[in-house]
Enzyme design. Sequence first.
Site, PDB file in Angstrom:
ATOM      1  N   PHE A 307       7.448 -14.294 -40.222  1.00  0.00           N
ATOM      2  CA  PHE A 307       6.528 -14.787 -41.244  1.00  0.00           C
ATOM      3  C   PHE A 307       5.286 -13.927 -41.310  1.00  0.00           C
ATOM      4  CE2 PHE A 307       8.945 -18.323 -39.609  1.00  0.00           C
ATOM      5  CZ  PHE A 307       9.369 -18.955 -40.762  1.00  0.00           C
ATOM      6  N   ASP A 308       4.855 -13.665 -42.527  1.00  0.00           N
ATOM      7  CA  ASP A 308       3.552 -13.078 -42.750  1.00  0.00           C
ATOM      8  C   ASP A 308       2.566 -14.250 -42.647  1.00  0.00           C
ATOM      9  OD1 ASP A 308       1.475 -11.459 -43.827  1.00  0.00           O
ATOM     10  OD2 ASP A 308       1.826 -12.436 -45.770  1.00  0.00           O
ATOM     11  N   LYS A 309       1.294 -13.971 -42.263  1.00  0.00           N
ATOM     12  CA  LYS A 309       0.378 -15.096 -42.117  1.00  0.00           C
ATOM     13  C   LYS A 309      -0.330 -15.478 -43.428  1.00  0.00           C
ATOM     14  CE  LYS A 309      -3.780 -14.865 -40.138  1.00  0.00           C
ATOM     15  NZ  LYS A 309      -4.870 -15.541 -40.839  1.00  0.00           N
ATOM     16  N   VAL A 504       9.690 -13.472 -44.442  1.00  0.00           N
ATOM     17  CA  VAL A 504       9.089 -14.321 -45.467  1.00  0.00           C
ATOM     18  C   VAL A 504       7.670 -13.824 -45.740  1.00  0.00           C
ATOM     19  CG1 VAL A 504       8.648 -16.692 -46.174  1.00  0.00           C
ATOM     20  CG2 VAL A 504      10.348 -16.226 -44.409  1.00  0.00           C
TER      21      VAL A 504
END
Lengths: 627, 76
Positions: A307-309, A504
């Site tokens: 995941f990207d933040k 994502v």
Amino acid sequence: MRFITKYKNIFALINGLLLILAGIFKLINLNIGTEWALIIAGIVGVVPIGMQAISALKIKVISIDVLVTIAVIGAILINEPVEAAVVTFLFLFGNYLEQKTLAKTRSAIKELAKITPKTALKIVDQQPQIVEIDEVEIGDQIQVNAGMQAPVDGEILYGDGYFNESAVTGESKFMNKSIGDSVFAGTSLENGSVIVKTGRVGEDTVFGKIVELVEDAQDDKSTQEQFIDHFSKYYTPIILLLAIVVGLITRNLQLAITILVLGCPGALVIGVPVSNVAGIGRGAKQGVLIKGGQVMSTFKKVDTMIFDKTGTLTVGRPAVTTVVNFNGEQKVALEMVAAVEQKVSHPLADAIVKFVAPTTDFMVNELMVIKGRGVAANVNKVKVLIGNQAMMREQQINVSEVMEKQLDNLSQNNQTVVIVAIDGVVRLIIGIKDVIRPEVAESLIKLRKLGIKRMVMLTGDTQISGEIIAKEARIDEIHGNLLPADKAEFIKQLQANGHKVAFVGDGINDSPSLKIAEIGIAMGNGTDVAIETSDVVLLKSDFGKLVESYRLSQRTVRNMYENIGIALGTVLLLFIGLWLGFIYMASGMLIHEISILIVVVNAMRLLSVSKNLTDINYLSTKIKYNK
Amino acid sequence: MKKVILKLDELSCPSCMVKINKAVAEIPGVTNSKVLFNASKVKLDLNEQQNSAQTVAKVVEDLGYQVLEIKEKELI
């Protein structure tokens, strides 16, 4: 030729009526009538099938029609008119039902494509005129009135109004748009009236691209489908060959033609594509675009999610999380601050305005933005300072020890701090932070249950701010201070270790990672870039959709396997039945047609929205099947 | 070069798709042809010096499938 295919259903109807007639003749013991009615029924039935067989043979394809035609002609020759008539009727009627049920599985996408208007109000000599959408060209001025949908992408030249953009964003939120703003085809104007200068038309519009993507996706072949295609290329000729060999050896023409009918690969060729179209249609209906069967089968195998933040796990817009009040009434102070911030364009100011909902009770004068510090203004002739510690120091505002301690606390918690001084006294300390999406933690639990083994957060932000979000999201692995290239490198490492990775991201600045990962998932972004670079597009910024898309791919792939099983099982059972001696041509065809309907109906289950795919209780009952 | 999209009457058998695909791909001037079974569309690139979109549509109709709509777009 066209005449015959067009009226195929009429042939089927005449064929069926003749069968009934044969039955009546039989009842009144008019045997000669029965026989002729059946022979004519067989001939009427075989004409449309035979025509398709010939056109297939012309391009060297041995299709199902070829097998059936040979079988029916054979049946008439060996004086089995009942078999011939019934087989053709079942085949034609089955085709008709197949057509109807297929249309149903395709309906989700049809509805999507139907959304855009077919006509537009084009301004000609300053008068709006109704024209076909195909006649609209780039640069044309198009009028859109309340209750209408924008037929093109473009820029507003005159007027303003509220647009519902759910067609392109999946979010049913009203956006106020006025001169200079972009308008997208398929979005509807709720009130007002605008004139739009056409920028893009038809397939080139954002919405057109979404529709095209979904259409292509339905026909993108999954691994399973490629296998079946390959298989059936050899399968039908082998059945034909088998029938010829058996016929020559046993000298039993009836057995040979029965083999032709039983060997028809009907459910096999339709079973996999029909699951695919239903699965993709189901997704599209709910704002989840999955780019094809290939993506479905790969997505199902994913065991690691990255995941990207910012903008993915978090909302991507800072929001007020803490307000500490020191002197006087908090509500009035906040409203005064909001009155000032309303006139300033800054992410922190936006966060405060959103939090307070400003009133119009205040007069704001002498507004001054001090770069790197904050903003100063007179509100109802009272001096208001909004800014950071440096600003307070420079303006000689007294910040007490208690306040200092609060400030330290908040900064440690990764919040950006804004101090408000009214009339020379500190009144409020406001903490602002990019917050985690509300449904993240729950969604990640569900994903774990569904089979994702490892979850990692990668961020360009600092390690510490990453860890704070990771703790809330309950992700145990986090890597901070990464550039987009570093993220891509990290994914490559995982892949080298044999993991199947889904990434994502928000689809804007993470395109390398979206491309490299087995599955790139763009969230909450119906933009061109996101559509092009990713494998799955979640039109809505809703984390729950991520769970839904993963679950949908699992279900669709399982559905494909079920259909392959049903199809192969049918052929196997038929041959066992033939060997045991209770299956003949007509009964064989009946069972074939039933199996085709079963696979189509099975695929349709994917479309039913009644079951909430991501309901946690429902999930736990289903999990065991996926292990 | 042009991009041509033919919208067909509902396709219901996957073998029709194979037929159309083979027939269209053999027409001189046609490249990148693709039959979309579920969308019931044929997409192809066409060199209009060799053949017109109408010719392609005629080939498909002669196979027994009705062409509902022909869309052409210049490729840059």
